[in-house]
Motif scaffolding. Sequence first.
Motif, PDB file in Angstrom:
ATOM      1  N   MET A  76       1.128  -1.506   0.149  1.00 16.42           N
ATOM      2  CA  MET A  76      -0.175  -0.416  -0.097  1.00 16.42           C
ATOM      3  C   MET A  76       0.759   0.954  -0.107  1.00 16.42           C
ATOM      4  O   MET A  76       0.506   2.370  -0.397  1.00 16.42           O
ATOM      5  CB  MET A  76      -1.182  -0.236   1.218  1.00 16.42           C
ATOM      6  N   GLN A  77       2.400   0.938   0.477  1.00 15.39           N
ATOM      7  CA  GLN A  77       2.437   2.446   0.466  1.00 15.39           C
ATOM      8  C   GLN A  77       4.491   1.673   0.350  1.00 15.39           C
ATOM      9  O   GLN A  77       4.948   1.064   1.372  1.00 15.39           O
ATOM     10  CB  GLN A  77       2.301   2.959   2.225  1.00 15.39           C
ATOM     11  N   LEU A  78       5.403   2.418  -0.372  1.00 18.33           N
ATOM     12  CA  LEU A  78       6.915   1.975   0.231  1.00 18.33           C
ATOM     13  C   LEU A  78       7.204   3.408   0.346  1.00 18.33           C
ATOM     14  O   LEU A  78       7.221   4.064  -0.674  1.00 18.33           O
ATOM     15  CB  LEU A  78       7.291   1.144  -1.134  1.00 18.33           C
ATOM     16  N   ASP A  79       8.200   4.033   0.904  1.00 15.37           N
ATOM     17  CA  ASP A  79       8.919   4.893   0.999  1.00 15.37           C
ATOM     18  C   ASP A  79      10.057   4.940   0.754  1.00 15.37           C
ATOM     19  O   ASP A  79      10.669   4.469   2.386  1.00 15.37           O
ATOM     20  CB  ASP A  79       8.548   6.285   1.020  1.00 15.37           C
ATOM     21  N   SER A  80      11.679   5.195   1.395  1.00 11.80           N
ATOM     22  CA  SER A  80      12.582   5.643   2.176  1.00 11.80           C
ATOM     23  C   SER A  80      13.050   7.577   2.326  1.00 11.80           C
ATOM     24  O   SER A  80      12.278   7.729   1.240  1.00 11.80           O
ATOM     25  CB  SER A  80      13.878   5.091   1.435  1.00 11.80           C
ATOM     26  N   GLN A  81      13.557   7.276   3.720  1.00 11.50           N
ATOM     27  CA  GLN A  81      14.629   8.597   3.937  1.00 11.50           C
ATOM     28  C   GLN A  81      15.600   8.045   4.619  1.00 11.50           C
ATOM     29  O   GLN A  81      16.113   6.711   5.182  1.00 11.50           O
ATOM     30  CB  GLN A  81      13.730   8.648   5.425  1.00 11.50           C
ATOM     31  N   LYS A  82      16.756   9.433   4.127  1.00 14.63           N
ATOM     32  CA  LYS A  82      18.290   9.049   5.195  1.00 14.63           C
ATOM     33  C   LYS A  82      18.236   9.535   5.725  1.00 14.63           C
ATOM     34  O   LYS A  82      17.572  10.656   6.615  1.00 14.63           O
ATOM     35  CB  LYS A  82      19.095   9.938   4.187  1.00 14.63           C
ATOM     36  N   GLU A  83      18.600   8.428   7.057  1.00 10.09           N
ATOM     37  CA  GLU A  83      18.632   8.867   8.475  1.00 10.09           C
ATOM     38  C   GLU A  83      19.935   9.872   8.738  1.00 10.09           C
ATOM     39  O   GLU A  83      19.740  10.404   9.821  1.00 10.09           O
ATOM     40  CB  GLU A  83      18.360   8.187   8.807  1.00 10.09           C
ATOM     41  N   GLY A  84      20.798   9.546   8.257  1.00 11.30           N
ATOM     42  CA  GLY A  84      22.044  10.361   8.586  1.00 11.30           C
ATOM     43  C   GLY A  84      23.454   9.552   8.662  1.00 11.30           C
ATOM     44  O   GLY A  84      23.100   8.293   8.051  1.00 11.30           O
ATOM     45  N   MET A  85      23.908  10.296   8.913  1.00  9.67           N
ATOM     46  CA  MET A  85      25.656   9.238   8.645  1.00  9.67           C
ATOM     47  C   MET A  85      25.648   8.599   9.817  1.00  9.67           C
ATOM     48  O   MET A  85      25.188   8.324  10.829  1.00  9.67           O
ATOM     49  CB  MET A  85      26.976  10.374   9.009  1.00  9.67           C
ATOM     50  N   LYS A  86      26.769   7.546   9.681  1.00 13.91           N
ATOM     51  CA  LYS A  86      26.435   6.186  10.340  1.00 13.91           C
ATOM     52  C   LYS A  86      27.777   6.047  10.955  1.00 13.91           C
ATOM     53  O   LYS A  86      28.813   7.021  10.518  1.00 13.91           O
ATOM     54  CB  LYS A  86      26.392   4.825   9.046  1.00 13.91           C
ATOM     55  N   THR A  87      27.765   6.304  12.778  1.00 17.27           N
ATOM     56  CA  THR A  87      28.761   6.441  13.134  1.00 17.27           C
ATOM     57  C   THR A  87      29.567   5.296  13.730  1.00 17.27           C
ATOM     58  O   THR A  87      29.056   4.082  13.344  1.00 17.27           O
ATOM     59  CB  THR A  87      28.467   7.214  14.421  1.00 17.27           C
ATOM     60  N   THR A  88      31.010   4.875  13.389  1.00 20.68           N
ATOM     61  CA  THR A  88      31.903   4.227  14.064  1.00 20.68           C
ATOM     62  C   THR A  88      31.828   3.469  15.237  1.00 20.68           C
ATOM     63  O   THR A  88      31.923   2.356  15.267  1.00 20.68           O
ATOM     64  CB  THR A  88      33.081   4.318  13.783  1.00 20.68           C
ATOM     65  N   GLY A  89      31.774   4.366  16.087  1.00 24.84           N
ATOM     66  CA  GLY A  89      32.029   3.736  17.869  1.00 24.84           C
ATOM     67  C   GLY A  89      33.576   3.620  17.941  1.00 24.84           C
ATOM     68  O   GLY A  89      33.670   3.251  18.885  1.00 24.84           O
ATOM     69  N   GLU A 140      31.362   8.528  10.323  1.00 23.22           N
ATOM     70  CA  GLU A 140      32.488   7.515   8.832  1.00 23.22           C
ATOM     71  C   GLU A 140      31.552   8.678   7.960  1.00 23.22           C
ATOM     72  O   GLU A 140      31.006   7.949   7.409  1.00 23.22           O
ATOM     73  CB  GLU A 140      32.048   6.604   9.336  1.00 23.22           C
ATOM     74  N   SER A 141      32.901   9.272   7.059  1.00 22.00           N
ATOM     75  CA  SER A 141      32.689   9.518   5.437  1.00 22.00           C
ATOM     76  C   SER A 141      31.627   8.462   4.214  1.00 22.00           C
ATOM     77  O   SER A 141      32.556   7.360   4.359  1.00 22.00           O
ATOM     78  CB  SER A 141      33.151  10.534   5.265  1.00 22.00           C
ATOM     79  N   GLY A 142      30.633   8.693   3.985  1.00 22.76           N
ATOM     80  CA  GLY A 142      30.208   8.063   2.633  1.00 22.76           C
ATOM     81  C   GLY A 142      29.070   6.862   3.297  1.00 22.76           C
ATOM     82  O   GLY A 142      29.156   5.778   2.276  1.00 22.76           O
ATOM     83  N   VAL A 143      28.753   6.718   4.500  1.00 19.71           N
ATOM     84  CA  VAL A 143      27.898   5.870   5.159  1.00 19.71           C
ATOM     85  C   VAL A 143      26.775   6.355   6.028  1.00 19.71           C
ATOM     86  O   VAL A 143      27.082   6.960   6.064  1.00 19.71           O
ATOM     87  CB  VAL A 143      28.564   4.514   5.556  1.00 19.71           C
ATOM     88  N   ILE A 144      25.698   5.921   5.102  1.00 15.79           N
ATOM     89  CA  ILE A 144      24.371   6.574   5.395  1.00 15.79           C
ATOM     90  C   ILE A 144      23.024   5.727   5.669  1.00 15.79           C
ATOM     91  O   ILE A 144      23.692   4.003   4.900  1.00 15.79           O
ATOM     92  CB  ILE A 144      23.586   7.358   4.460  1.00 15.79           C
ATOM     93  N   THR A 145      23.125   6.218   6.435  1.00 16.67           N
ATOM     94  CA  THR A 145      21.170   4.691   7.227  1.00 16.67           C
ATOM     95  C   THR A 145      19.797   5.205   6.335  1.00 16.67           C
ATOM     96  O   THR A 145      20.133   6.668   6.089  1.00 16.67           O
ATOM     97  CB  THR A 145      21.605   4.867   8.822  1.00 16.67           C
ATOM     98  N   VAL A 146      19.562   4.249   5.972  1.00 15.45           N
ATOM     99  CA  VAL A 146      18.487   4.529   5.105  1.00 15.45           C
ATOM    100  C   VAL A 146      16.992   3.768   5.496  1.00 15.45           C
ATOM    101  O   VAL A 146      17.593   2.529   5.763  1.00 15.45           O
ATOM    102  CB  VAL A 146      18.409   3.957   3.962  1.00 15.45           C
ATOM    103  N   VAL A 147      16.301   4.366   6.035  1.00 13.61           N
ATOM    104  CA  VAL A 147      15.227   3.801   6.367  1.00 13.61           C
ATOM    105  C   VAL A 147      14.118   4.161   5.289  1.00 13.61           C
ATOM    106  O   VAL A 147      13.405   4.504   4.483  1.00 13.61           O
ATOM    107  CB  VAL A 147      14.881   5.155   7.465  1.00 13.61           C
ATOM    108  N   ILE A 148      13.739   2.198   5.183  1.00  6.59           N
ATOM    109  CA  ILE A 148      12.516   1.796   3.960  1.00  6.59           C
ATOM    110  C   ILE A 148      11.097   1.359   4.913  1.00  6.59           C
ATOM    111  O   ILE A 148      11.171   0.830   5.705  1.00  6.59           O
ATOM    112  CB  ILE A 148      13.209   0.994   3.818  1.00  6.59           C
ATOM    113  N   ARG A 149      10.365   2.233   4.720  1.00  9.71           N
ATOM    114  CA  ARG A 149       8.923   2.802   5.412  1.00  9.71           C
ATOM    115  C   ARG A 149       7.567   1.751   3.992  1.00  9.71           C
ATOM    116  O   ARG A 149       7.787   1.976   3.510  1.00  9.71           O
ATOM    117  CB  ARG A 149       8.179   3.766   6.022  1.00  9.71           C
TER     118      ARG A 149
END
Length: 108
Positions: free
Chosen positions: A21-34, A46-55
């Motif tokens: 019924m619905q599919l969307d995505s959103q970039k959450e932000g940069m991933k931290t390495t810890g 960490e440069s170049g890696v982002i978290t993507v949320v898919i609903r």
Amino acid sequence: DLPSLLQYVSSVAVENSLKVMQLDSQKEGMKTTGKAVKGKKPGQQESGVITVVIRLDLGSDYHTIGRFINQLECSDQVLYVDEVKISRDPVDVLKQRVNLVLKTHVKK
């Protein structure tokens, strides 16, 4: 890349006869390495890696939804289930409605 990932999720849903019924995505932000990265402190981005949320809002029977989630988690794509809500379909008591939140990490 994000468009092919969304296409993959959509194709797995179609393959499992799920009603999307619905599919969307959103970039959450940069991933931290810890951990410390050269020139950066622990926990910095960490440069170049982002978290993507898919609903996804889906409709189907319970076992089909389970197969869909299992197929996504067992695929070569790095996806994990962050949140899942299952409720009864008000129209068809044999079907469920699912709000599913997947997460993945992609290169920027």
